[in-house]
Scaffold this active site. Structure first.
Site, short mmCIF file in Angstrom:
data_model
loop_
_atom_site.label_atom_id
_atom_site.label_comp_id
_atom_site.label_asym_id
_atom_site.label_seq_id
_atom_site.Cartn_x
_atom_site.Cartn_y
_atom_site.Cartn_z
N HIS A 57 -5.89 0.04 5.12
CA HIS A 57 -6.10 0.52 6.65
C HIS A 57 -7.20 -0.26 7.27
O HIS A 57 -6.60 -1.27 7.98
CB HIS A 57 -6.45 1.95 6.46
CG HIS A 57 -5.48 3.01 5.83
ND1 HIS A 57 -4.36 3.56 6.22
CD2 HIS A 57 -5.83 3.41 4.48
CE1 HIS A 57 -3.75 4.10 5.50
NE2 HIS A 57 -4.60 4.19 4.31
N ASP B 252 2.40 4.24 2.47
CA ASP B 252 0.97 5.09 2.06
C ASP B 252 1.90 6.04 1.32
O ASP B 252 1.65 6.08 0.02
CB ASP B 252 0.16 5.65 3.28
CG ASP B 252 -0.94 5.74 2.98
OD1 ASP B 252 -1.47 5.40 1.67
OD2 ASP B 252 -1.98 6.09 3.52
N ASP B 253 2.28 7.26 1.86
CA ASP B 253 2.80 8.53 1.25
C ASP B 253 3.99 9.07 1.63
O ASP B 253 3.89 10.14 2.33
CB ASP B 253 1.68 9.73 1.21
CG ASP B 253 0.15 9.18 0.40
OD1 ASP B 253 0.17 8.98 -0.83
OD2 ASP B 253 -0.67 8.97 1.43
N HIS C 150 -9.87 1.45 0.07
CA HIS C 150 -9.56 2.16 1.21
C HIS C 150 -10.61 2.41 2.04
O HIS C 150 -11.92 2.85 1.74
CB HIS C 150 -9.22 3.46 0.93
CG HIS C 150 -7.85 3.93 0.36
ND1 HIS C 150 -7.27 3.52 -0.76
CD2 HIS C 150 -6.34 4.37 1.06
CE1 HIS C 150 -5.95 3.92 -0.93
NE2 HIS C 150 -5.60 4.49 0.14
N GLY D 170 -10.01 8.06 -1.32
CA GLY D 170 -10.58 9.18 -1.08
C GLY D 170 -11.64 9.21 -0.29
O GLY D 170 -11.44 8.38 1.13
N HIS E 163 0.91 -1.09 -0.25
CA HIS E 163 -0.05 -0.12 0.05
C HIS E 163 0.95 1.32 -0.04
O HIS E 163 1.32 1.85 1.01
CB HIS E 163 -1.03 0.20 1.27
CG HIS E 163 -2.20 0.87 1.14
ND1 HIS E 163 -3.27 0.87 1.55
CD2 HIS E 163 -1.94 2.35 0.81
CE1 HIS E 163 -4.06 1.97 1.13
NE2 HIS E 163 -3.10 2.95 1.00
N HIS F 92 1.14 4.95 -2.56
CA HIS F 92 0.73 5.87 -3.54
C HIS F 92 1.77 6.29 -4.50
O HIS F 92 2.81 7.16 -3.80
CB HIS F 92 -0.13 7.00 -3.16
CG HIS F 92 -1.55 6.40 -2.32
ND1 HIS F 92 -2.67 6.51 -2.96
CD2 HIS F 92 -1.54 5.89 -1.24
CE1 HIS F 92 -3.57 5.85 -2.21
NE2 HIS F 92 -2.96 5.51 -0.94
N GLU G 129 -10.23 4.01 7.40
CA GLU G 129 -9.13 4.54 7.72
C GLU G 129 -9.43 5.65 8.71
O GLU G 129 -9.32 5.78 9.92
CB GLU G 129 -8.30 5.09 6.50
CG GLU G 129 -7.14 5.94 6.83
CD GLU G 129 -6.62 6.44 5.55
OE1 GLU G 129 -7.35 6.51 4.48
OE2 GLU G 129 -5.57 7.05 5.51
#
Ligand SMILES: [Zn+2]
Length: 399
Positions: A277, A335-336, A253, A224, A55, A57, A256
């Site tokens: 998540h 994740d990011d 997703h 989102g 996971h 992005h 979360e």
């Protein structure tokens, strides 16, 4: 699990002592600030073994330098001219709300979106970065529409219309990942994201998954704002029904920041095989029990959950600890990393230092990750064999 014996007692050889730097867990969960330490200082690796990441992005994992380079080449003005200045604008140090977190993408997405060379470059560099983190297999996700400037309505990030379609974006990412795989000797596949607030893109997304399923795309995702459910936006459900019909793997997703009902919808309506998540699942005991029994895979992201405000208590109370204690099926992910200014090692260190994770659990969760990845069975078996060999585990039952 498919392991019945270990070749040797699992030692602590790969588990280094946590860094001595003291951290305030509510501010800097990974123990890193804006000093760009991952790029300048060799960090001690907490779990120095091959890892799987499921996971992350792509557009949340771009190098700061790449954003600066592309902005310069394209003559796009940014509010920063150095990596440090740019980091000051993009990265988070304190917990945000998820909405404010998502605003961070608007700082730089217009720089790379719509640009062929930039998109291929970020995919290639992503593979290099993951290889350096000890990842041997990664599934990276992105919305093709959010990187396009043609055949997408509305055109995102206030770009002018251009010629790069979502289909072109997928081809470019595939090329970048493939070249990265060859150069850095790891395996990378992609997941295409539907966006909850853009239901009219979702059928496109599943069609792209179908078109590129043998060229690197392994699954569909829905990302989102979780308050936008599928009852109100049936297009997502239709896209997922098509994915089921065509054998396209599915993750969503859910749970979360949103409630357990979003997880229930993901599983029951969208037929998700994995949950992005999923922390709020624990609020619905019956659902959690059912998903545990089904071995549902949760893609957990400790540092992300803290800095996005999805989890606003201490790490020592995090739902991930319950997953660990219950021997749930889950992976550990970044994740990011661009926005969180983190590395995968930071997430492992957080789990080790604040959540009591052992080397044995790190091995177990990576085996779970390999079992729940979206590779075809033969490749999955090879991946599992590689992990078993690296971890000194004997696999007695075929997958
Ligand atoms: Zn995510």
């Amino acid at each position: 699990m498919y392991i019945s014996a270990t070749r040797a007692a699992i030692g602590l050889s790969g588990l280094r002592a946590p860094l001595l730097r003291s951290v305030c867990t509510s501010r800097l969960p990974g123990g890193r600030g804006l000093s760009m330490m991952a790029e300048n200082t060799p960090e001690e690796v907490v779990f120095n073994q091959p890892k799987i990441e499921l996971h992350v992005h792509l557009d949340g994992a771009i190098r700061l330098q790449t954003i600066l380079d592309v902005a310069k080449r394209r003559n796009i003005k940014l509010q920063a001219s150095t990596k440090e200045e740019l980091a000051g604008i993009i990265t988070l140090q304190e917990p945000f709300t998820l909405t404010r977190f998502l605003d961070k993408f608007a700082v730089y997405m217009h720089v790379v979106a719509g640009d062929r060379a930039a998109i291929k470059r970020i995919a290639y560099e992503f593979v290099e970065d993951k290889a350096k983190e000890g990842v041997i297999y990664v599934e990276v996700r992105y919305s093709p529409h959010l990187l396009a400037n043609a055949k997408v309505h509305p055109i995102p990030w206030n770009q002018k219309g251009g010629e790069l379609t979502p289909d072109d974006v997928v081809q470019l990412v595939n090329e970048g990942l493939r070249e990265g795989e060859r150069a850095f000797k790891i395996k990378a596949r992609s997941i295409l994201c539907c966006m909850r607030h853009m239901p009219k893109w979702s059928m496109d997304v599943v069609e792209l998954c179908k078109k590129y399923r043998n060229k690197g795309v392994v699954a569909i995702d829905l990302a989102g704002d979780e308050s936008l459910n599928c009852e109100a936006y049936p297009e997502h459900r239709k896209a997922y029904e098509e994915a089921v019909r065509c054998g396209i793997h599915r993750t969503v997703h859910a749970g979360e920041a949103g409630p357990a009902s979003v997880v229930r919808e993901a599983v029951e309506v969208l037929k998700a095989e994995r949950i992005g998540h999923g922390y709020r699942t624990l609020d619905d005991k019956a659902l959690y029990k059912k998903l545990l029994a089904q071995k549902m895979h949760f893609e957990v992201c400790p540092i992300s959950s803290k800095l996005t405000g999805a989890w606003n208590l201490e790490f020592t109370e995090h739902p991930i600890i319950t997953f660990m204690k219950d021997k749930a099926n889950y992976s550990l992910n970044t994740d990011d990393p661009l926005i969180l200014n983190s590395t995968l090692n930071d997430d492992y260190r957080t789990a080790h230092t604040h959540m009591g994770f052992t080397e044995e659990e790190f091995k177990r969760l990576n085996i779970c990750s390999a079992e729940s990845c979206f590779l075809p069975d033969k490749e999955k078996r090879e991946l599992l064999n590689t992990l078993h060999a690296a971890y000194g585990l004997i696999q007695t039952t075929a997958f």
